[in-house]
Scaffold this active site. Sequence first.
Site, PDB file in Angstrom:
ATOM      1  N   CYS A   1      35.711  30.139  41.789  1.00 11.36           N
ATOM      2  CA  CYS A   1      35.018  31.071  42.675  1.00 11.36           C
ATOM      3  C   CYS A   1      35.981  31.651  43.700  1.00 11.36           C
ATOM      4  O   CYS A   1      36.343  30.977  44.669  1.00 11.36           O
ATOM      5  CB  CYS A   1      33.865  30.348  43.375  1.00 11.36           C
ATOM      6  SG  CYS A   1      32.970  31.401  44.530  1.00 11.36           S
TER       7      CYS A   1
ATOM      8  N   CYS B   1      34.486  32.065  47.212  1.00 11.16           N
ATOM      9  CA  CYS B   1      34.387  30.821  47.981  1.00 11.16           C
ATOM     10  C   CYS B   1      35.769  30.368  48.467  1.00 11.16           C
ATOM     11  O   CYS B   1      35.917  29.921  49.601  1.00 11.16           O
ATOM     12  CB  CYS B   1      33.808  29.681  47.129  1.00 11.16           C
ATOM     13  SG  CYS B   1      32.472  30.150  46.051  1.00 11.16           S
ATOM     14  N   ASP B   2      36.768  30.428  47.597  1.00 11.03           N
ATOM     15  CA  ASP B   2      38.036  29.743  47.876  1.00 11.03           C
ATOM     16  C   ASP B   2      39.220  30.673  48.127  1.00 11.03           C
ATOM     17  O   ASP B   2      40.288  30.208  48.538  1.00 11.03           O
ATOM     18  CB  ASP B   2      38.392  28.816  46.697  1.00 11.03           C
ATOM     19  CG  ASP B   2      37.310  27.764  46.480  1.00 11.03           C
ATOM     20  OD1 ASP B   2      36.694  27.346  47.477  1.00 11.03           O
ATOM     21  OD2 ASP B   2      37.081  27.368  45.324  1.00 11.03           O
TER      22      ASP B   2
END
Length: 319
Positions: free
Chosen positions: A135, A138-139
């Site tokens: 992701c 997200c990261d």
Amino acid sequence: MADESYDLIIIGAGPGGLAAGIYAMRAALKTLVIEKGIPGGQVNLTDEVENYPGFERISGAELSMRFAEHAKSYGLEILNREVKTIKPGMDQHLVCLDDGTELRALTVILATGGNPRRLNIPGENDYYGKGVSYCATCDGFFFRNKTVLVVGGGDSAAEEALYLAKLADKVYIAHRRDALRASMILQQRIKDECKIEVLWNTIATEIKAGSEGVNAVTLKDVVTGQSRDMAVDGVFIFIGFTPNNQLVPAGVKCNADGFVLTDEKCETNIPGLFVIGDLRQKYSRQIILSAADGCTAALAAAYHVEAKKGKSGKDVCQL
Ligand code: NAP
């Protein structure tokens, strides 16, 4: 389990299922959540969440715990069991558990999510959260001014590589063929982005790490057969996403990839059967979108239950 008949049974206690539970309890629905693992689902596997409003930075495990505590504060019943089948009916649906117990519900919300497809190469599992990610939204932030490798050649790989290019210094895309599967518009954007370099006919065969996390990936040219190590700080894998659709009853409309088609209320073509979160065909897969689906489906379920019980069926959107 004091009773075997419910207004609403929610299967899956991820962000979608728990948000649905909160709204259902506030709507005074007799509600049961069934979860075979631990509440939170995939979010538990996310190291840091930085895009859920209200939390600048929170671990996935803590966010999951907060969702569950919030839901339980309304007295929501969460049963730690596995559902084997759902049998849709005209008036009620049957939810069958692994020990043969059959529960009845006027409405069912299926929130079993899905999983990113894995490469199944050495290092992939070991360094998940330490440089291996599924992701970018997200990261990606953790890879500012760094070098990352994206694996895959579809729309997801292309979109996520473009997202990562805004943060990282260099983004390599390793694709197993000599042409991307991604749409032409994304391919053009990839070509135009000077930070992105596509490694054609290339597969990743091993991810390596040091004390600081991922530091290299072994790449193989599938045409020449030659392998080499390349220094990278992160590996983002986008080779498809598999919906957990095993419980979706026959006759429920799905797309070609197995994601369930719903209307804007998250209701399937079977009345009273709702599908939310990553299992539903939708534009994007994010925690906040699953939670939003949970809200929508619970409100629609409350309306459905009221109509079934012969009450007014008035608008419940102000709960
Ligand atoms: P996808 O379209 O199935 O693409 C997966 C990619 O991963 C393909 O390029 C495939 O290579 C590669 N791949 C699969 N298994 C692999 C393996 N074991 N090793 C190396 N490479 C592998 O998946 P997706 O990109 O996640 O997209 C899923 C669906 O969502 C698609 O229908 C897509 O159009 C849609 N989507 C749309 C958007 C958008 O419209 N903005 C954004 C994201 C996703 P091959 O090409 O050789 O098969």
